[in-house]
Design an enzyme around this catalytic site. Structure first.
Site, PDB file in Angstrom:
ATOM      1  N   ASN A 102       0.799  -1.222   0.000  1.00 48.96           N
ATOM      2  CA  ASN A 102       0.000   0.000   0.000  1.00 48.96           C
ATOM      3  C   ASN A 102       0.833   1.273   0.000  1.00 48.96           C
ATOM      4  O   ASN A 102       0.868   1.975  -0.997  1.00 48.96           O
ATOM      5  CB  ASN A 102      -0.962   0.014   1.187  1.00 48.96           C
ATOM      6  CG  ASN A 102      -1.990   1.116   1.075  1.00 48.96           C
ATOM      7  OD1 ASN A 102      -2.499   1.371  -0.018  1.00 48.96           O
ATOM      8  ND2 ASN A 102      -2.317   1.765   2.180  1.00 48.96           N
ATOM      9  N   ASP A 197      -5.448   8.558   6.552  1.00 48.42           N
ATOM     10  CA  ASP A 197      -4.822   7.898   5.409  1.00 48.42           C
ATOM     11  C   ASP A 197      -3.313   8.112   5.499  1.00 48.42           C
ATOM     12  O   ASP A 197      -2.733   7.925   6.555  1.00 48.42           O
ATOM     13  CB  ASP A 197      -5.430   8.432   4.108  1.00 48.42           C
ATOM     14  CG  ASP A 197      -5.362   7.433   2.965  1.00 48.42           C
ATOM     15  OD1 ASP A 197      -4.271   6.896   2.715  1.00 48.42           O
ATOM     16  OD2 ASP A 197      -6.389   7.189   2.307  1.00 48.42           O
TER      17      ASP A 197
END
Length: 297
Positions: A102, A197
């Site tokens: 990610n 995030d």
């Protein structure tokens, strides 16, 4: 510029992520994970370039020997933008095909730190890893559905990592041998305010966290005190990177991912890249050292 975010590239990314300012060509690089693309934009000239990746790509970070190290779904690759090629360096979690890489960061030593996650964003199968000179090491930070970050303090001694679904930003010391110390909670964000995030650290050691479904980026002190908010005209802010000649411009990636048709109608700039004046200097991205250490004869 003011703290008002302004448009840099109306690209409509599905999941724009991983922005990084590359000093050697004075440009912003970032990825679109779901569209399997790598992008480059020169904010001065307006030049825009794109490359297709062979799999979902979570990040690209400059490599010391040239090109980039790219976090593709199944492992770390060397990306050569001149040829448009991706060459496998090391497979990551080959026994977990539902996971993907990610987000990632390079520390001052040149070590690459990155996380994996369940591509369906449900199972707690994600973990953080360190890759340095050809050696891959799994850290003790694991059992996370959506990992984000990590980010590194200016002195390279502290690592900040994000559990997006858990709504937390945590910190742990980086020990001399590259192992991580126990994690300590720094910030907890209520899901009604958005989901933390990608994190970024500035030259003063403060943490900038972007909120997915939160319409803003926030700046926190290392102690977890909220110092500042920067609002955007779109909901899904994914991560910022400091860039420009003086590293005082913050570039932000955003996403259309998970937005319903009516939300997309209300957010025509969703998925765009934005910029704002940060009022503080960022930290230049070090080169990742991906080559194996040569043995002394």
């Amino acid at each position: 510029m003011s703290r008002q975010a302004h448009l840099v590239w109306e690209i409509g990314a599905a999941l724009g992520e991983g922005p990084v300012w590359v000093e050697r060509d004075q440009a912003l690089w970032f990825v679109d994970i779901k569209k399997r693309q790598v992008h480059r934009v020169d904010p001065e000239s307006g030049d825009q370039q794109s490359w297709e990746a062979p799999a979902q790509v979570g990040f690209v970070l400059p490599a010391k020997g040239g090109g980039f190290i790219a976090g593709l779904q199944g492992g770390l690759h060397h990306f050569d933008p001149k040829k448009g090629t991706f060459s496998l360096l090391v497979a990551v979690e080959p026994d977990m095909p539902d996971n993907r890489l990610n987000d990632g960061v390079v520390d001052p030593v040149g070590r690459l730190w990155f996380g994996t996650m369940d591509d369906t964003e449900r199972s707690k199968t994600g973990a953080f890893y360190c890759y340095y000179r050809g050696k891959l090491m799994r850290t003790n930070v694991a059992n996370i559905s959506i990992t984000n970050g990590p980010a590194i303090s200016p002195d390279g001694k502290m690592l900040y990592w994000v559990d997006t679904l858990g709504g937390t930003i945590s910190a742990c010391e980086i020990w001399g041998d590259g192992q991580l110390g126990p994690s300590q909670l720094v910030v907890r964000i209520d899901p009604s305010e958005g989901h933390p995030d990608g994190p970024t650290v500035d030259s003063e050691g403060c943490i900038w966290i972007s909120l997915f479904a939160g319409w803003e980026t926030r700046r926190y002190s290392p102690a977890g005190e909220l110092l500042e908010r920067v609002r955007f005209p779109v909901a899904n802010i994914t991560k910022i990177a400091f860039g420009g000649a003086d590293l005082r411009t913050a570039f932000a990636t955003t996403a259309t991912h998970l937005l319903k048709p009516e939300q997309l109608d209300q957010q025509p700039l969703a998925g765009s890249v934005f910029a704002f004046s940060a009022g503080v200097t960022g930290i230049a991205c070090p080169w990742s050292r991906t080559e194996e250490r040569r043995r002394k004869r």
